[in-house]
Design an enzyme around this catalytic site. Sequence first.
Site, mmCIF file in Angstrom:
data_model
loop_
_atom_site.group_PDB
_atom_site.id
_atom_site.type_symbol
_atom_site.label_atom_id
_atom_site.label_comp_id
_atom_site.label_asym_id
_atom_site.label_seq_id
_atom_site.Cartn_x
_atom_site.Cartn_y
_atom_site.Cartn_z
ATOM 1 N N TYR A 7 0.321 37.005 -8.043
ATOM 2 C CA TYR A 7 1.007 37.376 -9.297
ATOM 3 C C TYR A 7 1.158 38.892 -9.366
ATOM 4 O O TYR A 7 2.259 39.406 -9.606
ATOM 5 C CB TYR A 7 0.222 36.862 -10.509
ATOM 6 C CG TYR A 7 0.873 37.255 -11.818
ATOM 7 C CD1 TYR A 7 2.135 36.780 -12.164
ATOM 8 C CD2 TYR A 7 0.231 38.116 -12.715
ATOM 9 C CE1 TYR A 7 2.748 37.147 -13.366
ATOM 10 C CE2 TYR A 7 0.841 38.480 -13.917
ATOM 11 C CZ TYR A 7 2.091 37.994 -14.230
ATOM 12 O OH TYR A 7 2.702 38.356 -15.407
ATOM 13 N N SER B 50 4.969 43.287 -16.347
ATOM 14 C CA SER B 50 3.674 43.003 -16.970
ATOM 15 C C SER B 50 2.842 44.267 -16.868
ATOM 16 O O SER B 50 3.109 45.119 -16.008
ATOM 17 C CB SER B 50 2.984 41.877 -16.183
ATOM 18 O OG SER B 50 1.634 41.745 -16.582
HETATM 19 N N1 LIG Z 1 1.967 35.885 -21.603
HETATM 20 C C1 LIG Z 1 1.486 37.006 -21.121
HETATM 21 O O1 LIG Z 1 0.324 37.364 -21.420
HETATM 22 C C2 LIG Z 1 2.333 37.853 -20.216
HETATM 23 C C3 LIG Z 1 1.860 39.145 -19.945
HETATM 24 C C4 LIG Z 1 2.625 39.976 -19.122
HETATM 25 C C5 LIG Z 1 3.829 39.515 -18.593
HETATM 26 N N2 LIG Z 1 4.260 38.257 -18.862
HETATM 27 C C6 LIG Z 1 5.541 37.849 -18.262
HETATM 28 O O2 LIG Z 1 6.393 37.373 -19.284
HETATM 29 C C7 LIG Z 1 7.367 36.485 -18.708
HETATM 30 C C8 LIG Z 1 7.504 35.257 -19.595
HETATM 31 O O3 LIG Z 1 6.291 34.516 -19.549
HETATM 32 P P1 LIG Z 1 5.626 33.873 -20.857
HETATM 33 O O4 LIG Z 1 4.347 34.574 -21.069
HETATM 34 O O5 LIG Z 1 6.590 33.772 -21.952
HETATM 35 O O6 LIG Z 1 5.237 32.436 -20.252
HETATM 36 P P2 LIG Z 1 5.785 30.962 -20.559
HETATM 37 O O7 LIG Z 1 5.639 30.681 -22.014
HETATM 38 O O8 LIG Z 1 5.060 30.098 -19.601
HETATM 39 O O9 LIG Z 1 7.330 31.046 -20.194
HETATM 40 C C9 LIG Z 1 7.759 31.148 -18.864
HETATM 41 C C10 LIG Z 1 9.263 30.915 -18.802
HETATM 42 O O10 LIG Z 1 9.696 31.076 -17.438
HETATM 43 C C11 LIG Z 1 10.531 29.971 -17.109
HETATM 44 N N3 LIG Z 1 10.436 29.625 -15.686
HETATM 45 C C12 LIG Z 1 9.325 29.380 -14.964
HETATM 46 N N4 LIG Z 1 9.638 29.022 -13.721
HETATM 47 C C13 LIG Z 1 10.997 29.033 -13.647
HETATM 48 C C14 LIG Z 1 11.937 28.732 -12.627
HETATM 49 N N5 LIG Z 1 11.574 28.294 -11.410
HETATM 50 N N6 LIG Z 1 13.263 28.868 -12.909
HETATM 51 C C15 LIG Z 1 13.674 29.262 -14.123
HETATM 52 N N7 LIG Z 1 12.832 29.543 -15.138
HETATM 53 C C16 LIG Z 1 11.506 29.431 -14.898
HETATM 54 C C17 LIG Z 1 10.020 28.820 -17.971
HETATM 55 O O11 LIG Z 1 11.055 27.888 -18.207
HETATM 56 P P3 LIG Z 1 11.131 26.399 -17.578
HETATM 57 O O12 LIG Z 1 9.732 25.978 -17.249
HETATM 58 O O13 LIG Z 1 11.773 25.598 -18.663
HETATM 59 O O14 LIG Z 1 12.015 26.589 -16.402
HETATM 60 C C18 LIG Z 1 9.654 29.514 -19.260
HETATM 61 O O15 LIG Z 1 10.772 29.594 -20.121
HETATM 62 C C19 LIG Z 1 6.888 36.192 -17.284
HETATM 63 O O16 LIG Z 1 7.654 36.956 -16.371
HETATM 64 C C20 LIG Z 1 5.439 36.683 -17.305
HETATM 65 O O17 LIG Z 1 4.995 37.087 -16.040
HETATM 66 C C21 LIG Z 1 3.525 37.419 -19.662
#
Ligand SMILES: NC(=O)c1ccc[n+]([C@@H]2O[C@H](COP(=O)([O-])OP(=O)(O)OC[C@H]3O[C@@H](n4cnc5c(N)ncnc54)[C@H](OP(=O)(O)O)[C@@H]3O)[C@@H](O)[C@H]2O)c1
Length: 281
Positions: free
Chosen positions: A152, A139
Site C-alpha cells: 500500500y 494518503s
Molecule cells: N480511509 C482512510 O483512512 C484513507 C486514508 C488515506 C488515503 N485514503 C485513500 O482514499 C481513497 C478512497 O478510499 P476510502 O477510504 O474512501 O475507502 P473505501 O470506502 O473502501 O472506498 C474505496 C473506493 O475505491 C473503489 N475501488 C476499489 N477498487 C476498485 C477498482 N478495482 N476499480 C474501480 N474502483 C475501485 C471502490 O469502489 P467499488 O468497490 O464499488 O469498485 C470504492 O468506491 C483511496 O485511494 C485510499 O487509499 C484513505
Amino acid sequence: MATSAGSSPVALVTGASSGIGLAAAQALLDRGFTVIGAARRQEPMAPLVSAGLRPLALDLTDPASIAAAVAWLGQEVPGGLAVLVNNAGYGAYGSVEETPLAEARRQFEVNLFGLADLTQRLLPAMRQRGSGRIINVSSMGGRIYAPLGAWYHASKHALEGWSDCLRLELADFGIRVVVVQPGIIRTGFADTMHEPLLQRSGSGPYAALTRGLLAGFADIYDARRGSPPELVGRTIAEAATSSRPRTRYVVGYLARPLLLVRNLLGDRVYDAVSLANFRRR
Ligand SMILES: NC(=O)c1ccc[n+]([C@@H]2O[C@H](COP(=O)([O-])OP(=O)(O)OC[C@H]3O[C@@H](n4cnc5c(N)ncnc54)[C@H](OP(=O)(O)O)[C@@H]3O)[C@@H](O)[C@H]2O)c1
C-alpha cells in the site's frame, strides 16, 4: 472550464461508491458541478443519482473497462472534463514475505496503473483545450509508512512522485495537478484491509505484529477518532474550485502530526514511534 452542454463544469470522481469518493461527489454536486461517479458497484451511488450524479461502471484492474468508460465519456461529455478526481484505491496489507506478488501487482494496478491509464486517455482533450484539473487522492501513507503495509505504502509513495512529475509536465498546458493526503478517515478502507491481512499474516512469524496493527487500527478507526469522509470531500471540492490550488492538501486525523514527526525527526524516530504503537500488545 469544460462544461456539460454549455452549462456546469463536469467532474469525474473514481471510487464514488463509498467513503471519500462518495463525499467528494456530493461536495462537487453542492458546488454546481455535473458529477460522474465511477466504481465497480453502482448500487451505493443510487442516493446521489437523484441529486444529479451520473453513475459509470469502472474497474481499474480491467483495461477494457477503462477504455469503455472513456468512450462513454467521449460521447456523453463532448466538451471534456474540467476535473478528474483519481480517488479509487484500497490497502493490500500483509507482510512482504507472505503477500503473493500477484496481490502486490493488483495493488499497483488499482492505486497507480489503472489510475494512470485513465489519466493518459483523458489528458489529450484537457491539453488541447488548455485547461483541466487532476486531483490524485494519495494518503499521508504516501509520505510515511507502517509495518505490514509495504505494498500500500509503495503504491502511494509511487503516486506521489508520479503526480509531482505530471504537475511539471502539464504546467505549460493550463492543467493543474493536485495531491490530497488524507489521514485516518472513517470509510470502508479498514474493513477492506482487515480479512486479507489476517489470512496472510495472522498466524506465523508476523502474527504478533498483525495483532498489534489490527488493534492499533481498531483504536483509531473503531473508536471513531477518525475524521468523517465529508471533511476530505470538501477539501477535494476546494482543490477543484480554488483559483490557485495548492500542490498538496493534508487533511484529517493524525495526518499533520505524523507527517511532522517523519519530516522533522527522521527515519529512526519515526520507526520507533510506529513500532511502539504496533508492538504494544
Ligand atoms: N480511509 C482512510 O483512512 C484513507 C486514508 C488515506 C488515503 N485514503 C485513500 O482514499 C481513497 C478512497 O478510499 P476510502 O477510504 O474512501 O475507502 P473505501 O470506502 O473502501 O472506498 C474505496 C473506493 O475505491 C473503489 N475501488 C476499489 N477498487 C476498485 C477498482 N478495482 N476499480 C474501480 N474502483 C475501485 C471502490 O469502489 P467499488 O468497490 O464499488 O469498485 C470504492 O468506491 C483511496 O485511494 C485510499 O487509499 C484513505
